[in-house]
Design a protein around this motif. Structure first.
Motif, PDB file in Angstrom:
ATOM      1  N   HIS A   1       4.888  34.453  35.837  1.00 39.73           N
ATOM      2  CA  HIS A   1       3.765  35.813  35.914  1.00 39.73           C
ATOM      3  C   HIS A   1       4.197  36.371  37.130  1.00 39.73           C
ATOM      4  O   HIS A   1       3.777  35.876  38.264  1.00 39.73           O
ATOM      5  N   ASP A   2       4.323  37.816  37.225  1.00 39.57           N
ATOM      6  CA  ASP A   2       4.278  38.406  38.316  1.00 39.57           C
ATOM      7  C   ASP A   2       5.079  37.814  39.575  1.00 39.57           C
ATOM      8  O   ASP A   2       5.052  37.828  40.858  1.00 39.57           O
ATOM      9  N   GLU A   3       6.333  37.362  39.047  1.00 41.02           N
ATOM     10  CA  GLU A   3       7.285  36.824  40.056  1.00 41.02           C
ATOM     11  C   GLU A   3       7.534  37.618  41.330  1.00 41.02           C
ATOM     12  O   GLU A   3       7.650  38.790  41.079  1.00 41.02           O
ATOM     13  N   ALA A   4       7.855  36.996  42.323  1.00 44.99           N
ATOM     14  CA  ALA A   4       8.334  38.179  43.357  1.00 44.99           C
ATOM     15  C   ALA A   4       9.570  38.519  43.157  1.00 44.99           C
ATOM     16  O   ALA A   4      10.608  38.104  42.690  1.00 44.99           O
ATOM     17  N   TRP A   5       9.751  39.904  43.517  1.00 50.06           N
ATOM     18  CA  TRP A   5      11.070  40.471  43.106  1.00 50.06           C
ATOM     19  C   TRP A   5      11.558  41.127  44.443  1.00 50.06           C
ATOM     20  O   TRP A   5      11.076  42.028  44.873  1.00 50.06           O
ATOM     21  N   ASP A   6      12.483  40.318  44.828  1.00 47.14           N
ATOM     22  CA  ASP A   6      13.181  40.621  46.052  1.00 47.14           C
ATOM     23  C   ASP A   6      14.513  41.516  45.757  1.00 47.14           C
ATOM     24  O   ASP A   6      15.618  40.916  45.424  1.00 47.14           O
ATOM     25  N   PRO A   7      14.351  42.721  46.154  1.00 51.79           N
ATOM     26  CA  PRO A   7      15.480  43.505  46.079  1.00 51.79           C
ATOM     27  C   PRO A   7      16.891  43.174  46.812  1.00 51.79           C
ATOM     28  O   PRO A   7      17.854  43.603  46.543  1.00 51.79           O
ATOM     29  N   ASP A   8      16.711  42.464  47.816  1.00 50.75           N
ATOM     30  CA  ASP A   8      17.809  41.833  48.835  1.00 50.75           C
ATOM     31  C   ASP A   8      18.441  40.808  48.344  1.00 50.75           C
ATOM     32  O   ASP A   8      19.314  40.323  49.120  1.00 50.75           O
ATOM     33  N   ARG A   9      17.899  40.168  47.377  1.00 51.21           N
ATOM     34  CA  ARG A   9      18.469  38.636  46.817  1.00 51.21           C
ATOM     35  C   ARG A   9      19.533  39.053  45.656  1.00 51.21           C
ATOM     36  O   ARG A   9      19.009  39.413  44.596  1.00 51.21           O
ATOM     37  N   ILE A  10      20.462  38.635  46.080  1.00 49.61           N
ATOM     38  CA  ILE A  10      21.632  38.587  44.991  1.00 49.61           C
ATOM     39  C   ILE A  10      21.341  37.693  43.850  1.00 49.61           C
ATOM     40  O   ILE A  10      21.127  36.436  44.034  1.00 49.61           O
ATOM     41  N   ASP A  11      21.274  38.018  42.674  1.00 52.71           N
ATOM     42  CA  ASP A  11      20.962  37.254  41.564  1.00 52.71           C
ATOM     43  C   ASP A  11      22.030  36.729  40.957  1.00 52.71           C
ATOM     44  O   ASP A  11      22.809  37.619  40.320  1.00 52.71           O
ATOM     45  N   ASP A  12      22.212  35.618  40.551  1.00 55.30           N
ATOM     46  CA  ASP A  12      23.239  35.032  39.675  1.00 55.30           C
ATOM     47  C   ASP A  12      23.407  35.633  38.285  1.00 55.30           C
ATOM     48  O   ASP A  12      24.473  35.922  37.723  1.00 55.30           O
ATOM     49  N   ASP A  13      22.306  36.283  37.828  1.00 55.76           N
ATOM     50  CA  ASP A  13      22.215  36.860  36.528  1.00 55.76           C
ATOM     51  C   ASP A  13      22.951  38.250  36.652  1.00 55.76           C
ATOM     52  O   ASP A  13      23.433  38.571  35.645  1.00 55.76           O
ATOM     53  N   VAL A  14      22.819  39.026  37.686  1.00 55.13           N
ATOM     54  CA  VAL A  14      23.550  40.049  37.753  1.00 55.13           C
ATOM     55  C   VAL A  14      24.858  39.783  37.901  1.00 55.13           C
ATOM     56  O   VAL A  14      25.654  40.731  37.424  1.00 55.13           O
ATOM     57  N   LEU A  15      25.418  39.145  38.573  1.00 54.77           N
ATOM     58  CA  LEU A  15      26.890  38.750  38.497  1.00 54.77           C
ATOM     59  C   LEU A  15      27.329  38.490  37.142  1.00 54.77           C
ATOM     60  O   LEU A  15      28.522  38.823  36.584  1.00 54.77           O
ATOM     61  N   ARG A  16      26.601  37.472  36.309  1.00 54.69           N
ATOM     62  CA  ARG A  16      27.083  36.982  34.936  1.00 54.69           C
ATOM     63  C   ARG A  16      26.972  38.566  34.275  1.00 54.69           C
ATOM     64  O   ARG A  16      27.721  38.807  33.401  1.00 54.69           O
ATOM     65  N   LEU A  17      26.147  39.367  34.430  1.00 56.62           N
ATOM     66  CA  LEU A  17      25.727  40.775  33.818  1.00 56.62           C
ATOM     67  C   LEU A  17      27.248  41.659  34.215  1.00 56.62           C
ATOM     68  O   LEU A  17      27.956  42.169  33.092  1.00 56.62           O
ATOM     69  N   ILE A  18      27.939  41.574  35.397  1.00 57.13           N
ATOM     70  CA  ILE A  18      28.825  42.416  35.544  1.00 57.13           C
ATOM     71  C   ILE A  18      30.164  41.592  34.690  1.00 57.13           C
ATOM     72  O   ILE A  18      31.007  42.450  34.375  1.00 57.13           O
ATOM     73  N   PHE A  19      30.434  40.433  34.713  1.00 52.97           N
ATOM     74  CA  PHE A  19      31.577  39.779  34.042  1.00 52.97           C
ATOM     75  C   PHE A  19      31.242  39.962  32.708  1.00 52.97           C
ATOM     76  O   PHE A  19      32.435  40.154  31.843  1.00 52.97           O
ATOM     77  N   ILE A  20      30.110  39.954  31.986  1.00 45.85           N
ATOM     78  CA  ILE A  20      30.044  40.546  30.682  1.00 45.85           C
ATOM     79  C   ILE A  20      30.327  41.828  30.410  1.00 45.85           C
ATOM     80  O   ILE A  20      31.329  42.263  29.521  1.00 45.85           O
ATOM     81  N   SER A  21      29.732  42.754  31.267  1.00 45.77           N
ATOM     82  CA  SER A  21      30.296  44.143  31.200  1.00 45.77           C
ATOM     83  C   SER A  21      31.743  44.642  31.281  1.00 45.77           C
ATOM     84  O   SER A  21      32.297  45.586  30.807  1.00 45.77           O
ATOM     85  N   THR A  22      32.330  43.638  31.814  1.00 41.38           N
ATOM     86  CA  THR A  22      33.980  43.723  32.063  1.00 41.38           C
ATOM     87  C   THR A  22      34.891  42.722  31.206  1.00 41.38           C
ATOM     88  O   THR A  22      35.820  42.462  31.659  1.00 41.38           O
ATOM     89  N   HIS A  23      34.214  42.130  30.288  1.00 41.02           N
ATOM     90  CA  HIS A  23      34.885  41.183  29.388  1.00 41.02           C
ATOM     91  C   HIS A  23      36.153  41.693  28.922  1.00 41.02           C
ATOM     92  O   HIS A  23      36.207  42.792  28.309  1.00 41.02           O
ATOM     93  N   PRO A  24      37.156  40.756  28.759  1.00 45.70           N
ATOM     94  CA  PRO A  24      38.321  41.395  28.099  1.00 45.70           C
ATOM     95  C   PRO A  24      38.342  41.984  26.678  1.00 45.70           C
ATOM     96  O   PRO A  24      39.235  42.730  26.166  1.00 45.70           O
ATOM     97  N   VAL A  25      37.319  41.749  25.879  1.00 48.26           N
ATOM     98  CA  VAL A  25      37.022  42.398  24.443  1.00 48.26           C
ATOM     99  C   VAL A  25      36.806  43.810  24.642  1.00 48.26           C
ATOM    100  O   VAL A  25      37.091  44.239  23.691  1.00 48.26           O
ATOM    101  N   LEU A  26      36.548  44.285  25.839  1.00 51.96           N
ATOM    102  CA  LEU A  26      36.128  45.641  25.738  1.00 51.96           C
ATOM    103  C   LEU A  26      37.303  46.487  26.188  1.00 51.96           C
ATOM    104  O   LEU A  26      38.063  45.670  27.432  1.00 51.96           O
ATOM    105  N   SER A  27      37.460  47.615  25.856  1.00 46.80           N
ATOM    106  CA  SER A  27      38.489  48.649  26.428  1.00 46.80           C
ATOM    107  C   SER A  27      38.130  48.766  27.955  1.00 46.80           C
ATOM    108  O   SER A  27      36.905  48.765  28.290  1.00 46.80           O
ATOM    109  N   ARG A  28      39.030  49.271  28.780  1.00 51.41           N
ATOM    110  CA  ARG A  28      38.835  49.723  30.073  1.00 51.41           C
ATOM    111  C   ARG A  28      37.807  50.897  30.010  1.00 51.41           C
ATOM    112  O   ARG A  28      36.653  50.820  30.967  1.00 51.41           O
TER     113      ARG A  28
END
Length: 423
Positions: free
Chosen positions: A100-127
């Motif tokens: 609930h109302d977790e702290a939202w630190d915009p300067d902290r790199i989140d592992d979830d964001v890095l995972r999201l980048i790898f998903i968005s650039t997955h080889p099953v997708l065209s460039r």
């Protein structure tokens, strides 16, 4: 304040929150629901709620956390309606109870964001689909903005995004950073989209703002995280170095009113020296990694070396233009493009004179419909004293850019060339 004014202000706030925190919001939701398409749909529904509630209730202190929590509850409600209270629903419910109302630190790199980048650039997708999806869910650009950035119809980008989400769903791509053995196959795409997100922030393709520093900041954070993940990859360090050097000039790249200031006219005392030092260190790490691997320089490391030439020069006149021309020669060999040719022509003009640069510009093809070619041609013609021709080129360039600040600069250059015309 009128209701219309309040709604307009909230719309601007919602847009700003989405641009800054879209990646974290969608990444967090993707981890919980296991589907990037559903995650973005839930986030968009939460944005609609924000537009309805914030004008009267006020903008919450942790706006990103508010949007994420609302989106999670919408997911739970959806599963309840479908009577699918399975393990996924139970896990999401537990997550809500503990965040609930977790702290939202915009300067902290989140592992979830890095995972999201790898998903968005997955080889099953065209460039093309990788780029469209990443700019949408990581960069926070709207479909229309992404279309403008790549000079394609809005419907084309919308189709690419829908197709990318469907492909990921059909392939059941897991939400995770891949095994290190997969890094070499995935690295180029990841570097490419981080670079594109940064470039869209560095020189915005639309709107009033010339620089969208929130995109640059996010891209730089992601680049640093990636370089830490793959410390032996020279191009990861090269990209970080490039972004550090480019970001060091932000304070001097525009005036108080947002008017762009060209590199040679910038107050170099305003450049961020600490960031330049970080860029030099990152480029050194890239060089050391190259030596260990025994390979040649890649495009990001070469561009970083180009940026370093500018960053360490006391003045524009003292820049090592001969080295810059040589570096562009190397870049053309491994990553040829009309834009690289144009940049090399500018460097030649600075090194050998505007006439030599103009001769090269006149031989470049592939930039039809872009403001870049006529704007550079206008600049070189102006330096040669051909004011009428320069003004005409700036007139051609101005309507071709979709960025308001750049358009105004080109219009002022055209007017100045006409004033300076020799009777």
């Amino acid at each position: 304040m009128s209701t219309a004014s309040a709604s307009s202000g909230v719309r601007q706030t919602v847009d700003a929150v989405w641009r800054m925190e879209a990646a974290k919001i969608v990444a967090t939701l993707t981890r919980l629901v296991g589907d990037v398409g559903l995650a973005e749909d839930l986030a968009q529904e939460a944005l609609v709620d924000a537009l309805e509630q914030w004008p009267t209730a006020g903008v919450p202190r942790n706006a990103g956390a508010w949007l994420t929590t609302v989106a999670k509850r919408k997911a739970i409600d959806g599963w309840r309606r479908l009577d699918r209270q399975d393990a996924k629903y139970a896990a999401l419910a537990r997550d809500l109870e503990t965040t609930h109302d977790e702290a939202w630190d915009p300067d902290r790199i989140d592992d979830d964001v890095l995972r999201l980048i790898f998903i968005s650039t997955h080889p099953v997708l065209s460039r093309e689909n990788q780029i469209a999806l990443t700019l949408r869910v990581v960069g926070g650009l709207t479909t229309e903005e992404t279309a403008r950035a790549f000079l394609v119809p809005k419907a084309t980008i919308a189709q690419r995004i829908v197709r990318a989400k469907k492909t990921l769903g059909d392939a059941r791509v897991p939400f995770e950073v891949p095994d290190p053995a997969e890094y070499p196959r995935r690295l180029s795409a990841v570097l490419g989209v981080i670079y594109l997100v940064y470039n869209e922030g560095y020189s915005a393709s639309f709107g009033r703002r010339w620089i969208r520093d929130e995109l640059c900041t996010e891209a730089l954070r992601l680049g640093r995280a990636l370089a830490a993940l793959v410390p032996d990859e020279p191009e990861a360090h090269g990209l970080v170095a490039l972004m550090e050097f480019q970001s060091s000039r932000f304070a001097a790249r525009s005036g108080p009113d947002g008017t762009p200031i060209l590199l040679e006219d910038q107050d170099r005392a305003a450049w961020d020296r600490a960031q330049i030092v970080r860029g030099v260190a990152a480029l050194e790490r890239a060089s050391m990694a190259l030596q260990r691997k025994g390979t040649g320089w890649g495009p990001y490391a070469l561009q970083a070396a180009l940026a370093e030439c500018h960053a360490v020069a006391p003045t524009a006149a003292e820049t090592d233009w001969a080295r810059i021309v040589a570096l562009y020669d190397g870049l053309l060999q491994i990553a040829p493009s009309p834009v690289v040719e144009l940049n090399r022509a500018v460097a030649v003009a600075m090194h050998s004179g505007p006439a030599d640069g103009l001769a090269l510009v006149d031989g470049i093809s592939g930039l039809e419909g872009s403001y870049l070619l006529p704007s550079v041609r206008g600049e070189l013609l102006a330096r040669l004293g051909h004011d009428d021709e320069a003004a005409a080129q700036f007139d051609v360039a101005a309507p071709l850019t979709t960025n308001d600040a750049e358009r105004e600069v080109l219009q002022r250059k055209a007017a100045r060339a006409r004033r300076e015309k020799t009777p």
